[in-house]
Scaffold this motif. Sequence first.
Motif, PDB file in Angstrom:
ATOM      1  N   SER A   1      -3.120   6.900   1.341  1.00 36.80           N
ATOM      2  CA  SER A   1      -3.195   6.653   2.708  1.00 36.80           C
ATOM      3  C   SER A   1      -3.978   5.435   3.442  1.00 36.80           C
ATOM      4  CB  SER A   1      -3.637   8.078   3.660  1.00 36.80           C
ATOM      5  OG  SER A   1      -4.808   8.074   3.382  1.00 36.80           O
ATOM      6  N   CYS A   2      -4.575   4.496   2.515  1.00 36.79           N
ATOM      7  CA  CYS A   2      -5.174   3.456   2.722  1.00 36.79           C
ATOM      8  C   CYS A   2      -4.518   2.489   3.565  1.00 36.79           C
ATOM      9  CB  CYS A   2      -5.950   2.779   1.506  1.00 36.79           C
ATOM     10  SG  CYS A   2      -4.878   1.918   0.466  1.00 36.79           S
ATOM     11  N   ARG A   3      -5.213   1.703   4.402  1.00 36.67           N
ATOM     12  CA  ARG A   3      -4.229   0.614   4.955  1.00 36.67           C
ATOM     13  C   ARG A   3      -4.064  -0.491   4.401  1.00 36.67           C
ATOM     14  NH1 ARG A   3      -7.200  -0.810   9.905  1.00 36.67           N
ATOM     15  NH2 ARG A   3      -5.266  -1.823  10.643  1.00 36.67           N
TER      16      ARG A   3
ATOM     17  N   GLU B   1       7.751  -2.238   4.319  1.00 34.44           N
ATOM     18  CA  GLU B   1       7.819  -2.421   2.984  1.00 34.44           C
ATOM     19  C   GLU B   1       7.672  -1.396   2.056  1.00 34.44           C
ATOM     20  OE1 GLU B   1       5.034  -5.714   2.234  1.00 34.44           O
ATOM     21  OE2 GLU B   1       5.929  -6.923   3.408  1.00 34.44           O
ATOM     22  N   ILE B   2       7.001  -0.435   2.816  1.00 35.81           N
ATOM     23  CA  ILE B   2       6.828   0.963   1.886  1.00 35.81           C
ATOM     24  C   ILE B   2       8.192   1.516   1.704  1.00 35.81           C
ATOM     25  CG2 ILE B   2       5.998   3.332   1.954  1.00 35.81           C
ATOM     26  CD1 ILE B   2       3.373   1.922   3.315  1.00 35.81           C
ATOM     27  N   LEU B   3       8.993   1.431   2.884  1.00 35.60           N
ATOM     28  CA  LEU B   3      10.199   2.200   3.015  1.00 35.60           C
ATOM     29  C   LEU B   3      11.263   1.445   2.319  1.00 35.60           C
ATOM     30  CD1 LEU B   3      10.290   3.267   6.875  1.00 35.60           C
ATOM     31  CD2 LEU B   3       9.719   4.709   4.864  1.00 35.60           C
TER      32      LEU B   3
ATOM     33  N   LEU C   1       4.949   4.023  -1.821  1.00 40.04           N
ATOM     34  CA  LEU C   1       3.762   3.886  -1.384  1.00 40.04           C
ATOM     35  C   LEU C   1       2.723   2.950  -2.348  1.00 40.04           C
ATOM     36  CD1 LEU C   1       2.930   7.460  -0.498  1.00 40.04           C
ATOM     37  CD2 LEU C   1       3.342   5.612   1.269  1.00 40.04           C
ATOM     38  N   PHE C   2       2.981   2.712  -3.394  1.00 43.62           N
ATOM     39  CA  PHE C   2       2.172   1.721  -4.145  1.00 43.62           C
ATOM     40  C   PHE C   2       2.923   0.261  -4.400  1.00 43.62           C
ATOM     41  CE2 PHE C   2       1.320   6.110  -5.469  1.00 43.62           C
ATOM     42  CZ  PHE C   2      -0.091   6.251  -4.683  1.00 43.62           C
ATOM     43  N   TYR C   3       3.780  -0.065  -3.488  1.00 41.54           N
ATOM     44  CA  TYR C   3       4.634  -1.336  -3.777  1.00 41.54           C
ATOM     45  C   TYR C   3       3.512  -2.481  -3.906  1.00 41.54           C
ATOM     46  CZ  TYR C   3       3.629  -3.006   1.000  1.00 41.54           C
ATOM     47  OH  TYR C   3       2.918  -3.280   2.102  1.00 41.54           O
TER      48      TYR C   3
END
Length: 101
Positions: A19-21, A45-47, A53-55
């Motif tokens: 959940s980090c920004r 970008e995550i989606l 989440l780790f892109y």
Amino acid sequence: MKIAIPTDDGEMVGLQCRSCRAFQVATVKSGKIIHQELRWNFLSEILTSEDGLFYNLCDCDIVIVNQISEMNRERLDAKKKKIVLIEETNVEKAFIDFLST
């Protein structure tokens, strides 16, 4: 080699990797940091990324964290990322401590 540390502000190590920004990413050559950048986690970008989440970690070799869930550990392990657990809360000190070991 590239090392990533989860953060919300670029200065303090984030409490949760997922959940980090952002991630503070350092490029290391011959044991020295030659470049640093702050990679923000943008929802668009995550989606759209296959890495989800780790892109931001696709080109990173090591992820330094204070804590990580078993599920996220397994996800990063599957992507061949080395996970290093630390107690340090300052991003710069965490890089220095890791490189001095």
